[in-house]
Design a protein around this motif. Structure first.
Motif, PDB file in Angstrom:
ATOM      1  N   ASP B 166      36.003  32.940  35.159  1.00  0.00           N
ATOM      2  CA  ASP B 166      36.919  33.773  34.357  1.00  0.00           C
ATOM      3  C   ASP B 166      36.598  35.266  34.479  1.00  0.00           C
ATOM      4  N   LEU B 167      35.380  35.597  34.952  1.00  0.00           N
ATOM      5  CA  LEU B 167      35.099  37.009  35.230  1.00  0.00           C
ATOM      6  C   LEU B 167      35.898  37.479  36.442  1.00  0.00           C
ATOM      7  N   GLN B 169      38.712  36.154  37.459  1.00  0.00           N
ATOM      8  CA  GLN B 169      40.108  36.188  37.033  1.00  0.00           C
ATOM      9  C   GLN B 169      40.406  37.480  36.289  1.00  0.00           C
ATOM     10  N   ALA B 170      39.482  37.864  35.389  1.00  0.00           N
ATOM     11  CA  ALA B 170      39.701  39.072  34.591  1.00  0.00           C
ATOM     12  C   ALA B 170      39.835  40.285  35.503  1.00  0.00           C
ATOM     13  N   SER B 171      38.982  40.356  36.512  1.00  0.00           N
ATOM     14  CA  SER B 171      39.018  41.500  37.416  1.00  0.00           C
ATOM     15  C   SER B 171      40.296  41.507  38.250  1.00  0.00           C
ATOM     16  N   LEU B 172      40.666  40.348  38.786  1.00  0.00           N
ATOM     17  CA  LEU B 172      41.891  40.250  39.587  1.00  0.00           C
ATOM     18  C   LEU B 172      43.109  40.621  38.750  1.00  0.00           C
ATOM     19  N   ALA B 173      43.105  40.164  37.482  1.00  0.00           N
ATOM     20  CA  ALA B 173      44.246  40.414  36.611  1.00  0.00           C
ATOM     21  C   ALA B 173      44.380  41.890  36.249  1.00  0.00           C
ATOM     22  N   LEU B 174      43.309  42.671  36.490  1.00  0.00           N
ATOM     23  CA  LEU B 174      43.374  44.110  36.220  1.00  0.00           C
ATOM     24  C   LEU B 174      43.832  44.886  37.446  1.00  0.00           C
TER      25      LEU B 174
END
Lengths: 265, 285
Positions: B166-167, B169-174
């Protein structure tokens, strides 16, 4: 100084016959709906009905899952985001996401919030400072952490961590904010704070929120979309979408009524 | 009642057997260590550490071998770390699931299973003769790097795999690219694991004899290496020479040399472990 962008009127989605397949299995099919700008749209439905899958279409996070295929058309302010020429990396600066479990990066609060802007090449300290302050303020966390911006994000409580994640997503000044059950791992007080935050955020962004909590959907959303998967052999679909008040008092579909009154799900 | 009694007995026996195995490991490690220290300590002196071997290597010190081992290990790190970490990143973060990736993994586990003397022959054929590097630090370091690569690749892959997805994912989603996600988020978080695993691999390389037999090590050389093309004395080979080729030498200089090798490797491992536990305390999931 970075100008405080307001995306009033921007950030509307139009979905035309959207379906998602994983390998040979169709997860959702035939979803068409309009998502209004500067409003809160709730996606509700029983677990496994494809709410999160649909949400991940809107910022193309399904692309990262390897074997997911999205068909149909998804337009953000009239532009097809699944067009071959459209860069998902650029899309994600316009469509932010907050995840189910708080997932701050292992770094300070400041660096967490500044991550998105830095990724976009903003380096000037004063610009970053302004963005961090504005984003934390909008996430209703500024007052609590303004003296501890250098503190490691992991030292915060779960609710505070989730609001750091909201601030982090807001810092890229997105037009749309996707939230995937953002309060499901939080205590009631933190949940309340997140809900209050959402109500204030729609002034700046369009919000699409997945929730399994119907009271929450009723409290915070303007529009509600009800999704359903009737059996494991069939894909999930959109039953209906409408004004939240109408959906909860006078739903058009029997299945919506049955779900909302708690007869299944 | 009888059944329960029997189950208890089985349980007691299981604890005894597994406990005894654990105790045996501790005892073996302790014995090895204490024995080397007891036998080797009398030989250790300032002169031993800073002088060249004298009197057919029966007296004097082992400085050229210490310098040679250091040079080879640093050279190995210079080649094996970048390639190994990069390959580990590829396998963990980019490689599609499929036949080619399975082939890469198979190649890596085969590399890990090749006997070290075979690496020596391979290094002789490729680096020393074909690439004409001669018997040199460069040829030896390249050979040891091949031997160490599987360890570093596996350690990197394992360390990256432990970083919650999920880290990423969080970065990609930003709006971060995959590469930015890797080098700003995933790699820093995985660094302690990568470093510890790599040091383990490098300390093994520092103690290897067979791979450098034909590619870097010499019997006796007073001069310090002046370039990467120089051949060198090395600690493990020096131990072998002292033990088998030098008659009339005092035994304690063999153990003293072993102590220097083991001590150096242990010091680096302990330093890495300490650094890692400090990092762990800073970052917890």
């Amino acid at each position: 100084m970075v100008t405080a962008q307001s995306h009033a009127g921007k950030g509307s989605f139009d979905l035309h016959d959207v379906s998602v397949t994983y390998g040979s299995e169709t997860a959702i099919a035939g979803v068409s709906m309009h998502i209004e700008p500067n409003a809160v749209t709730a996606l509700i439905g029983p677990s496994g009905c494809g709410k999160s899958t649909l949400l991940r279409c809107l910022n193309r996070m399904n692309d990262e899952l390897g074997n997911a295929k999205v068909a149909g058309r998804i337009l953000l302010d009239g532009v097809d985001v699944y067009d071959k020429e459209y860069d998902p990396v650029e899309l994600r600066t316009k469509v932010g996401q907050v995840f189910q479990k708080p997932n701050p990066f292992p770094m300070t609060i400041y660096d967490n919030v500044a991550y998105g802007p830095r990724t976009q090449g903003i380096r000037k300290r004063s610009d970053l400072d302004a963005l961090v302050e504005r984003s934390l303020t909008r996430a209703a966390l500024w007052g609590e952490v303004k003296k501890d911006l250098k503190k490691h994000a992991f030292e915060l409580s779960g609710g505070q961590q989730q609001r750091v994640c909201i601030a982090r997503a807001l810092a890229t000044e997105p037009e749309v904010l996707l939230m995937d059950e953002p309060a499901s791992s939080l205590d009631p007080i933190s949940t309340q704070q997140i809900e209050d935050t959402i109500a204030e955020l729609k002034e700046y962004v369009t919000i699409v929120i997945v929730t399994h909590n119907m009271q929450q959907a009723a409290r915070i959303s303007d529009k509600t979309a009800f999704m359903l998967r009737e059996s494991m052999e069939e894909p999930a679909f959109l039953v209906e979408v409408g004004e939240t008040r109408t959906m909860f008092t006078n739903p058009g579909d029997k299945r919506t009524e049955a779900y909302i009154t708690g007869r299944f799900g | 009642m009888n059944r329960i009694k029997r189950a208890r007995t089985v349980q007691t026996v299981a604890v005894a057997i597994t406990g005894a195995a654990a105790a045996f490991i501790i005892a073996a490690a302790l014995f090895l260590f204490v024995y080397i220290v007891v036998r080797g300590a009398p030989a250790i002196s300032w002169e031993f550490l800073t002088d060249v071997p004298r009197k057919q290597m029966k007296e004097g010190g082992i400085l050229p071998a210490i310098v040679g081992t250091l040079a080879l290990t640093l050279g190995t790190a210079a080649f094996a770390l970048p390639i190994g970490v990069a390959a580990g990143i590829y396998l963990s973060e980019y490689a599609p699931r499929g036949r080619s990736t399975r082939l890469i993994r198979l190649a890596i586990s085969n590399m890990a299973g090749v006997p070290s003397i075979v690496y020596g022959l391979f290094g002789l054929a490729l680096f020393v003769i074909l690439l004409d590097l001669g018997k040199s630090i460069l040829a030896g370091a390249l050979t040891l790097a091949c031997l160490t690569l599987p360890v570093i690749i596996t350690a990197t892959e394992e360390a990256l795999r432990q970083i919650p997805s999920d880290l990423r994912q969080a970065s990609l989603a930003l709006g971060a690219t995959r590469w930015r996600t890797i080098y700003r988020i995933v790699l820093p978080a995985a660094a302690p694991g990568i470093v510890t695993g790599s040091i383990l691999g490098l300390s093994r390389a520092a103690g290897e004899t067979a791979p450098i037999l034909f590619t870097a090590a010499v019997y006796y050389k007073r001069q310090m290496p002046d370039s990467v093309f120089a051949d060198v004395m090395v600690l493990p080979y020096h131990i072998f020479i002292l033990a088998t080729q030098v008659t009339g030498r005092p035994d304690d200089i063999i153990w003293g040399t072993a102590l220097v090798l083991v001590g150096g490797v242990t010091a680096i491992s302990v330093a890495a472990a300490t650094w890692r536990s400090i990092q762990r305390r800073k970052v917890r999931w």
